[in-house]
Enzyme design. Sequence first.
Site, PDB file in Angstrom:
ATOM      1  N   HIS A   1       0.930  -1.225  -0.200  1.00  0.00           N
ATOM      2  CA  HIS A   1      -0.098   0.039   0.068  1.00  0.00           C
ATOM      3  C   HIS A   1       1.006   1.262  -0.039  1.00  0.00           C
ATOM      4  O   HIS A   1       2.196   1.150   0.546  1.00  0.00           O
ATOM      5  CB  HIS A   1      -0.890   0.226   1.046  1.00  0.00           C
ATOM      6  CG  HIS A   1      -2.017  -0.888   1.235  1.00  0.00           C
ATOM      7  ND1 HIS A   1      -2.190  -1.830   2.248  1.00  0.00           N
ATOM      8  CD2 HIS A   1      -3.078  -1.136   0.428  1.00  0.00           C
ATOM      9  CE1 HIS A   1      -3.262  -2.597   1.934  1.00  0.00           C
ATOM     10  NE2 HIS A   1      -3.800  -2.278   0.905  1.00  0.00           N
TER      11      HIS A   1
ATOM     12  N   CYS B   1      -2.805   0.765   9.681  1.00  0.00           N
ATOM     13  CA  CYS B   1      -3.748   0.136   9.061  1.00  0.00           C
ATOM     14  C   CYS B   1      -4.800  -0.604  10.078  1.00  0.00           C
ATOM     15  O   CYS B   1      -5.748  -0.733   9.994  1.00  0.00           O
ATOM     16  CB  CYS B   1      -3.195  -1.324   8.572  1.00  0.00           C
ATOM     17  SG  CYS B   1      -1.682  -1.359   7.703  1.00  0.00           S
TER      18      CYS B   1
HETATM   19  C1  CIR Z   1      -3.701  -7.323   3.572  1.00  0.00           C
HETATM   20  O1  CIR Z   1      -2.737  -7.902   2.706  1.00  0.00           O
HETATM   21  O2  CIR Z   1      -4.648  -6.792   3.163  1.00  0.00           O
HETATM   22  C2  CIR Z   1      -3.621  -7.551   4.969  1.00  0.00           C
HETATM   23  N1  CIR Z   1      -2.921  -8.804   5.494  1.00  0.00           N
HETATM   24  C3  CIR Z   1      -2.869  -6.373   5.602  1.00  0.00           C
HETATM   25  C4  CIR Z   1      -3.588  -4.808   5.125  1.00  0.00           C
HETATM   26  C5  CIR Z   1      -2.514  -3.925   5.696  1.00  0.00           C
HETATM   27  N2  CIR Z   1      -3.373  -2.615   5.436  1.00  0.00           N
HETATM   28  C6  CIR Z   1      -2.668  -1.484   5.155  1.00  0.00           C
HETATM   29  O3  CIR Z   1      -1.461  -1.442   4.934  1.00  0.00           O
HETATM   30  N3  CIR Z   1      -3.382  -0.460   5.009  1.00  0.00           N
END
Ligand code: CIR
Length: 253
Positions: free
Chosen positions: A161, A248
């Site tokens: 991200h 997140c």
């Molecule tokens: C994913 O791969 O979607 C989750 N395991 C981690 C999400 C992390 N979110 C973020 O960086 N905003």
Amino acid sequence: MFKNAIVRTPSRSMVDGITEADLGKPDYENALKQHADYIEALKECGLEVTVLPAVEEYPDSCFVEDPALMTPHCAILTNPGAESRRGEVAHIADAVKSFYDNVEEIKTPGFVEAGDIMMVGDHYYIGLSERTNQEGADQMIAILEKYGMTGSVVEMSEMLHLKTGLGYLEDNNLVACGEFLSKPEFQKYNLMEIDQNDSYSANSVWINGTVLVPAGFPETSALIEKAGYKVREVDVSEYQKLDGGLSCLSLRF
Ligand code: CIR
């Protein structure tokens, strides 16, 4: 200034969340302990924290930053690019609506995960990642403009991200690593470079003058302290195993 935060208790199923980190499976009990300390840190920054219940059906649902974007003028329910995460939006919608009169949404074929969006005042940088596409970014920009804000896209190829490798600390200070250090659009900021070995700590979060920094990155903490911020370290190692960072784990607004 932010007043509120929304978080979601991790589900037991989190151990099966999406990951490319290769750091092993998270320990659920320790993840809960770390989550409790994360909530404590948000409270120390003066936020009122709404804690939503765990949703077993969605292993990545504790990463509440992705299914919604909260702005001062409206909230936008996103449409996660990861199919296994799309249903998280319906689970967070009521909580979002309880704080906002104006709630918009991103629709297929547009996809956005708000971890790809970084707010700098009234402007929102939107990373085009494997989870956020041009159509989603276009919809997002149109919504932002409807409410008097602006948005622009950032091409990216190395990170999950946008905010995986960037953190805006206000006062023109931008923590950055990897591909973001050389992007023309970020050269107007005071770039605070994070070494590639410490890249996880680029996802540090400004909250009302304090910066949350992941524990275990003393050089990043020192760099941010030197810039005049109060640093609060938070151990989120169990979430790092799922490619999830500090930002997140909450919506801040
Ligand atoms: C994913 O791969 O979607 C989750 N395991 C981690 C999400 C992390 N979110 C973020 O960086 N905003």
